[in-house]
Design an enzyme around this catalytic site. Structure first.
Site: not given
Length: 376
Positions: A92-95, A146, A194, A221, A271, A311, A340
């Site tokens: 990800d961007s870290g934003g 962003d 966004q 967002g 994610d 699993c 799980h």
């Protein structure tokens, strides 16, 4: 990177495809376990591959930048080699972390100045710097820098935020064009749409990002406090504008029901920390509903954790044993529940894919949503 769209559901926007990277193929729709600091908390990579069936995992730019740092990652040959993960990685961007974790942050045209949540040290993230950091990490898919405004942001703030993100996006792609991957494999850069919960801003953003001809597009967002129906409305609107022949990634979402609703609206990638975070707190997601394993009713339930067996842990252990471990604070409880939940999430998106390919998604989805919403 190549995306091949295999089939679209005749009664919805749900789609099945294949995303090809230098580290392997990703069959969409797909869920990406979150490996914040280079690991999915409490889960061996062996189990991610063999038990969960993870095809791609996510790393976090903010956290990896702070620890272990880009110098160590470069010496190791990138995050793939450093962490012994040979399948695709998205960063990800870290934003989001800058705006949610960092103290004393100061936002400006240049970028964002912030203090580390670890030791208070001062740092600056600019669009250019974030691209350089992700080049050093070596992700197969990188995100543009962003600002992620809160879900209840006023219109004027959301508009200014989107305009700043749009200017930053141009700088991200300029830096992307000037730089090369460090480890010999191709790296994509995805823009992030966004606009908060305002349809006109979302539409303008979805149109704007296409000028860069990216390999794929992210929707950011959302799931930040707005009602679920509003989130679905924004997803539907954005996906009606984004290119049909490129993957769409909905960032940070969400519950199993959220996933199916978004798949129905044309999302390909997801994610979220929910499978592992909720698992560590004793919540299990199953195809028959949601289990709070701490509840007294499971104290003497000697049936498998999940008889469907996504699993090995699902059938190796009983609900009563898992409850005992959870109540006792044993770390293995978090490992079992996390394993799980991740395996269930990957099963769910994989099953959705099969239903799309078979042309039965529209019949299957409402039945599953009803089951997934139950509290057992």
């Amino acid at each position: 990177m190549e995306f091949q769209l295999l089939h679209t559901d005749s009664r919805s926007a749900a789609r099945a495809g294949v995303l090809s990277t230098d580290h392997g193929e990703i069959r969409t729709p797909i869920f990406m376990p979150v490996g914040t600091v280079g690991s999915v908390k409490g889960v061996f990579h062996r189990d991610l591959e063999q038990e969960v069936g993870a095809q791609i995992i996510l790393g976090n730019t903010y956290h990896l930048y702070l620890r272990p740092g880009t110098d160590i990652l470069e010496q190791a040959g990138g995050l793939h080699r450093f962490s012994a993960w040979n399948r695709p990685i998205l960063t990800d961007s870290g934003g989001f972390q800058v705006f949610s974790l960092a103290d004393c942050r100061k936002l400006a045209e240049e970028g964002c100045r912030f203090h580390s949540h670890i030791d208070g040290s001062a740092h600056l993230f600019t669009p250019e710097r974030v691209i350089d950091i992700q080049r050093s990490i070596g992700a197969d898919i990188m995100m543009a820098f962003d600002e992620c405004p809160p879900g209840d942001a006023e219109y004027d703030y959301a508009k200014k935020s989107w305009e700043l993100t749009s200017r930053w996006l141009g700088r991200c792609f300029e830096q992307y064009a000037k730089t090369e991957p460090k480890y010999g494999h191709y790296q994509s850069l995805f823009p992030i749409v966004q606009g908060c919960t305002y349809p006109d801003l979302r539409a303008r953003s979805a149109e704007f990002v296409q000028q860069f001809g990216a390999d794929g597009y992210a929707i950011g967002g959302l799931a930040v406090g707005e009602p679920a129906p509003v989130m679905y409305e924004m997803i539907e609107q954005v996906n009606s504008i984004l290119p049909q022949d490129k993957p769409r990634y909905l960032m940070g979402v969400g519950t199993p029901v959220n996933l199916l609703e978004a798949i129905e609206r044309g999302v390909d990638m997801f994610d979220c920390v929910m499978p592992t975070r909720n698992g560590r707190n004793g919540m299990l997601f199953t195809s028959e509903g949601i289990i709070n394993i701490r509840n007294q009713k499971w104290r003497d339930d000697f049936s498998p954790v999940d008889p469907m067996g996504h699993c090995f842990a699902d059938t190796a252990y009983t609900k009563a044993y898992l409850r005992h471990l959870t109540i006792a604070g044993e770390m293995m409880a978090a490992q079992i529940a996390s394993l799980h939940n991740l395996a269930f999430y990957l099963w769910l998106v994989g099953e959705a894919r099969e239903q799309i390919l078979q042309g039965t998604f529209s019949e299957w989805k409402p039945v599953m949503v009803e089951k997934l919403s139950r509290r057992l």
